[in-house]
Every structure is written in structure tokens, then in C-alpha cells.
Scaffold this motif. Structure first.
Motif, mmCIF file in Angstrom:
data_model
loop_
_atom_site.group_PDB
_atom_site.id
_atom_site.type_symbol
_atom_site.label_atom_id
_atom_site.label_comp_id
_atom_site.label_asym_id
_atom_site.label_seq_id
_atom_site.Cartn_x
_atom_site.Cartn_y
_atom_site.Cartn_z
ATOM 1 N N GLU A 29 0.806 -1.209 0.000
ATOM 2 C CA GLU A 29 0.000 0.000 0.000
ATOM 3 C C GLU A 29 0.845 1.267 0.000
ATOM 4 O OE1 GLU A 29 -2.591 -0.324 3.318
ATOM 5 O OE2 GLU A 29 -3.859 -1.853 2.411
ATOM 6 N N SER A 30 2.054 1.161 0.552
ATOM 7 C CA SER A 30 2.930 2.339 0.538
ATOM 8 C C SER A 30 4.378 1.877 0.547
ATOM 9 C CB SER A 30 2.661 3.247 1.739
ATOM 10 O OG SER A 30 2.991 2.576 2.945
ATOM 11 N N ILE A 31 5.212 2.668 -0.065
ATOM 12 C CA ILE A 31 6.649 2.410 -0.113
ATOM 13 C C ILE A 31 7.365 3.673 0.348
ATOM 14 C CG2 ILE A 31 8.643 1.983 -1.603
ATOM 15 C CD1 ILE A 31 7.024 -0.480 -1.265
ATOM 16 N N ILE A 32 8.296 3.510 1.268
ATOM 17 C CA ILE A 32 9.092 4.647 1.733
ATOM 18 C C ILE A 32 10.540 4.429 1.296
ATOM 19 C CG2 ILE A 32 9.933 5.923 3.733
ATOM 20 C CD1 ILE A 32 7.408 5.051 5.226
ATOM 21 N N LEU A 33 11.071 5.368 0.540
ATOM 22 C CA LEU A 33 12.474 5.322 0.132
ATOM 23 C C LEU A 33 13.241 6.369 0.915
ATOM 24 C CD1 LEU A 33 12.161 5.015 -3.766
ATOM 25 C CD2 LEU A 33 12.566 3.208 -2.107
ATOM 26 N N SER A 34 14.309 5.947 1.551
ATOM 27 C CA SER A 34 15.108 6.901 2.325
ATOM 28 C C SER A 34 16.550 6.430 2.348
ATOM 29 C CB SER A 34 14.575 7.024 3.751
ATOM 30 O OG SER A 34 14.705 5.795 4.432
ATOM 31 N N ASN A 35 17.453 7.316 2.714
ATOM 32 C CA ASN A 35 18.856 6.940 2.874
ATOM 33 C C ASN A 35 19.022 6.179 4.177
ATOM 34 O OD1 ASN A 35 19.966 8.045 0.529
ATOM 35 N ND2 ASN A 35 20.002 10.100 1.445
ATOM 36 N N ARG A 36 19.723 5.077 4.102
ATOM 37 C CA ARG A 36 20.015 4.311 5.303
ATOM 38 C C ARG A 36 20.935 5.118 6.207
ATOM 39 N NH1 ARG A 36 23.485 -1.257 5.346
ATOM 40 N NH2 ARG A 36 23.023 -1.951 7.454
ATOM 41 N N LYS A 37 20.716 5.013 7.508
ATOM 42 C CA LYS A 37 21.576 5.733 8.445
ATOM 43 C C LYS A 37 22.918 5.010 8.545
ATOM 44 C CE LYS A 37 18.586 5.617 11.800
ATOM 45 N NZ LYS A 37 17.979 5.832 13.136
ATOM 46 N N ILE A 38 23.778 5.328 7.617
ATOM 47 C CA ILE A 38 25.032 4.581 7.504
ATOM 48 C C ILE A 38 26.202 5.564 7.527
ATOM 49 C CG2 ILE A 38 25.077 4.610 4.975
ATOM 50 C CD1 ILE A 38 26.035 1.688 5.103
ATOM 51 N N HIS A 39 27.302 5.133 8.078
ATOM 52 C CA HIS A 39 28.406 6.073 8.250
ATOM 53 C C HIS A 39 29.367 6.088 7.069
ATOM 54 C CE1 HIS A 39 30.760 2.509 9.166
ATOM 55 N NE2 HIS A 39 31.834 3.245 9.078
ATOM 56 N N GLU A 40 29.303 5.070 6.219
ATOM 57 C CA GLU A 40 30.223 5.020 5.089
ATOM 58 C C GLU A 40 29.455 4.758 3.802
ATOM 59 O OE1 GLU A 40 34.559 3.551 6.308
ATOM 60 O OE2 GLU A 40 33.080 1.960 6.419
ATOM 61 N N GLU A 41 30.017 5.210 2.700
ATOM 62 C CA GLU A 41 29.385 4.987 1.407
ATOM 63 C C GLU A 41 29.539 3.535 0.976
ATOM 64 O OE1 GLU A 41 27.545 6.877 -0.628
ATOM 65 O OE2 GLU A 41 27.503 8.344 0.995
ATOM 66 N N HIS A 42 28.473 2.992 0.405
ATOM 67 C CA HIS A 42 28.529 1.668 -0.205
ATOM 68 C C HIS A 42 28.494 1.829 -1.715
ATOM 69 C CE1 HIS A 42 27.272 -1.170 3.323
ATOM 70 N NE2 HIS A 42 28.319 -0.415 3.598
ATOM 71 N N GLN A 43 28.869 0.775 -2.412
ATOM 72 C CA GLN A 43 28.967 0.872 -3.855
ATOM 73 C C GLN A 43 27.675 0.492 -4.566
ATOM 74 O OE1 GLN A 43 32.334 -1.515 -4.897
ATOM 75 N NE2 GLN A 43 33.823 0.013 -4.223
ATOM 76 N N SER A 44 26.631 0.166 -3.838
ATOM 77 C CA SER A 44 25.376 -0.226 -4.481
ATOM 78 C C SER A 44 24.207 0.493 -3.829
ATOM 79 C CB SER A 44 25.175 -1.739 -4.402
ATOM 80 O OG SER A 44 25.092 -2.145 -3.058
ATOM 81 N N ARG A 45 23.210 0.785 -4.638
ATOM 82 C CA ARG A 45 21.980 1.417 -4.185
ATOM 83 C C ARG A 45 20.820 0.874 -5.006
ATOM 84 N NH1 ARG A 45 24.460 2.809 -0.377
ATOM 85 N NH2 ARG A 45 24.850 4.903 0.458
#
Length: 285
Positions: free
Chosen positions: A1-17
Motif C-alpha cells: 500500500e505504501s513504499i518509503i524510500l530513504s537513505n540508510r543511516k550509515i556512516h560510510e558509502e557503499h557501492q550499491s543502491r
């Protein structure tokens, strides 16, 4: 019914999204079949393990609810058991070097891990997750690496240290030529009790089992004085020139580890009641 897209609370950059989401309509029959499969419990037989260090390594944990993904990620899976690692064993010492750039293999995440551990009462974390797991129908275990002080070169420069091991070099494993190696030996009652205390404390979380992780940090016993003494009393000679797979030496090593397992079983029974907390062992096949 709903989708929430947000940035993960992460301290380092990952190579995939995530790059896109695709939604496919389902017929009423397909929905019914999906719901039928979701309701099944007879397929749940997977034993999942979380090393818990990854939570500190990758996330910026701010409150207890931030830990919930340790359990809730398995809601649509065939997981029966969730094992959570007691990470304080290999993060109990203070590393004197504060600049990761001085390390041969620097990983900033390890420093981030150490800086976050003090933010939480880990006993409270385990209790919260065990309760959450039980509420969602899982069996829960607290696990421990039996050789957490055995972090070998070049990774021994990371932000991991064990205060007990550092304070008791006399309990280290000994090579056949008398050289001490980094691992502590289960031939010493003090080492056994140290590990047992961790596991008995972990079981206070209300977990269904404690798990011994026996695939990291080996060996657990070699040619220490208690080993040599037992061997001499039994065979009238010393084992220093024997290969590690010598049946007689192997039997002595097994005696020691069996005694440890029995001591753990007795300690859990004395604290929580006979057989109330199971003992699991995880190793290579």
C-alpha cells in the motif's frame, strides 16, 4: 500500500543502491497462494546468524529500535533460529593507537564500531532482541566466538582487543618449542570460566540457547603445561615431538574441550534450571 524510500543511516558509502522498483499485479488466486505459503510454519528450519558487529560497523545506531532489523529482516523467510553474537568479548580492550591511517590495513568502520559500543547497554540490547524474536515466533540464541582473541596478522591492528587476554599472557597457547601464540588456551580453568561467564550472562537475556562458534580463532589448546602434564601421567612421555593429529594427543585435547562443554552445561543448569538453556555448537562441516 505504501513504499518509503530513504537513505540508510550509515556512516560510510557503499557501492550499491536501489535503482528502481517494479510492481507486478497479482490475481486473486496468486494472492491466496502467497498468503497460504506465508502462513506455513513447517518449512522453517534455517539457522540464521548475526555477528552484531556489522550493526555497529555500518549503522549509526541511536535508539533501541534501530536494532530491530536483526530480527525483523527474517519476517518473510524460513528462518527458525536467530543467533546473535556477544561482541563485547573482542571489544573489551582499549587500543592505544587512535589513527587508523597508521594501520597496515585501515578500516574506519572498526573505529566506528568501537566508538558506538559504549552508547548501549548490550545486555539490554540482547533482552530487547530476544523478546522481539519471541514475539515474532523465532527461537533465539546468544553466540560467542570461542577464540575471539585469535585475530591474526595483518588484521591484528584493527580496533579489537580483549582485556582478559592482554592481562593474562600466562594462559596463552604454547607451541611445541615453547613459543607462546596469541590465542588463550582452554587447558586453563581460568580461560574456561571466563568464556562460561560470558555465556551464562548472555542467557540472562531469556534466550533459548547459547551457541559456541567454533570456526574462528582456533586452536583452543596445544602443548601447554597442563596438556603435557596430562599426557605424561597417562603415557609416561611428553607430547612435544608428536604431530597434532596423533590419536593420543588428540584424545587429551578432546578431554579438555569436553570438560569445558560439561562445565558450561552445569553452569547454565545451576543458574537457569536443568536443560532450560540449550547449548549449540557451530563449526565447519
Amino acid at each position: 500500500e505504501s513504499i518509503i524510500l530513504s537513505n540508510r543511516k550509515i556512516h560510510e558509502e557503499h557501492q550499491s543502491r536501489i535503482t528502481h522498483l517494479r510492481f507486478v499485479p497479482m490475481t486473486e488466486e496468486e494472492v491466496a497462494e502467497y498468503q497460504k505459503e506465508e502462513a506455513r510454519t513447517d518449512t522453517k528450519r534455517i539457522y540464521a546468524s548475526d555477528d552484531m558487529h556489522n550493526r555497529f560497523y555500518c549503522d549509526n545506531l541511536e535508539c533501541m529500535e534501530d536494532w530491530s532489523n536483526v530480527v525483523l529482516r527474517y519476517r518473510h523467510s524460513d528462518v527458525e533460529w536467530i543467533s546473535m553474537e556477544e561482541i563485547r568479548l573482542f571489544a573489551s580492550g582499549k587500543i592505544p593507537v587512535d589513527d587508523v591511517n597508521q594501520f597496515a590495513f585501515p578500516r574506519k568502520g572498526d573505529k566506528h564500531c568501537q566508538s558506538q559500543i559504549s552508547k548501549f547497554d548490550f545486555d539490554e540490547v540482547l533482552r530487547y532482541l530476544v523478546d522481539l524474536g519471541h514475539d515474532n515466533g523465532y527461537k533465539m540464541s546468544v553466540s560467542l566466538r570461542m577464540g575471539a582473541w585469535g585475530i591474526g596478522f595483518p588484521y591484528d591492528q584493527f580496533y579489537f582487543d580483549n582485556a582478559f587476554a592482554k592481562s593474562h599472557p600466562e594462559y596463552r597457547c604454547m607451541d611445541r618449542n615453547g613459543d607462546a601464540i596469541s590465542n588463550l588456551s582452554y587447558a586453563y580453568p581460568e580461560v574456561q570460566q571466563y568464556i562460561i561467564d560470558f555465556l551464562v550472562n548472555g542467557a540472562a537475556s531469556g534466550c533459548d540457547a547459547v551457541t559456541l562458534i567454533a570456526n574462528r580463532g582456533v586452536p583452543y589448546v596445544l602443548f601447554e603445561e597442563p596438556v603435557a602434564k596430562r599426557f605424561f601421567e597417562k603415557y609416561g612421555e611428553y607430547p612435544y615431538e608428536l604431530p597434532l593429529d596423533d590419536p593420543r594427543l588428540n584424545a587429551i585435547h578432546c578431554e579438555i574441550m569436553t570438560e569445558f562443554a560439561r562445565n558450561l552445561r552445569n553452569a547454565l543448569d545451576n543458574r537457569y534450571g536443568k536443560g532450560k538453556v540449550a547449548v549449540h555448537l557451530r563449526g565447519f562441516y
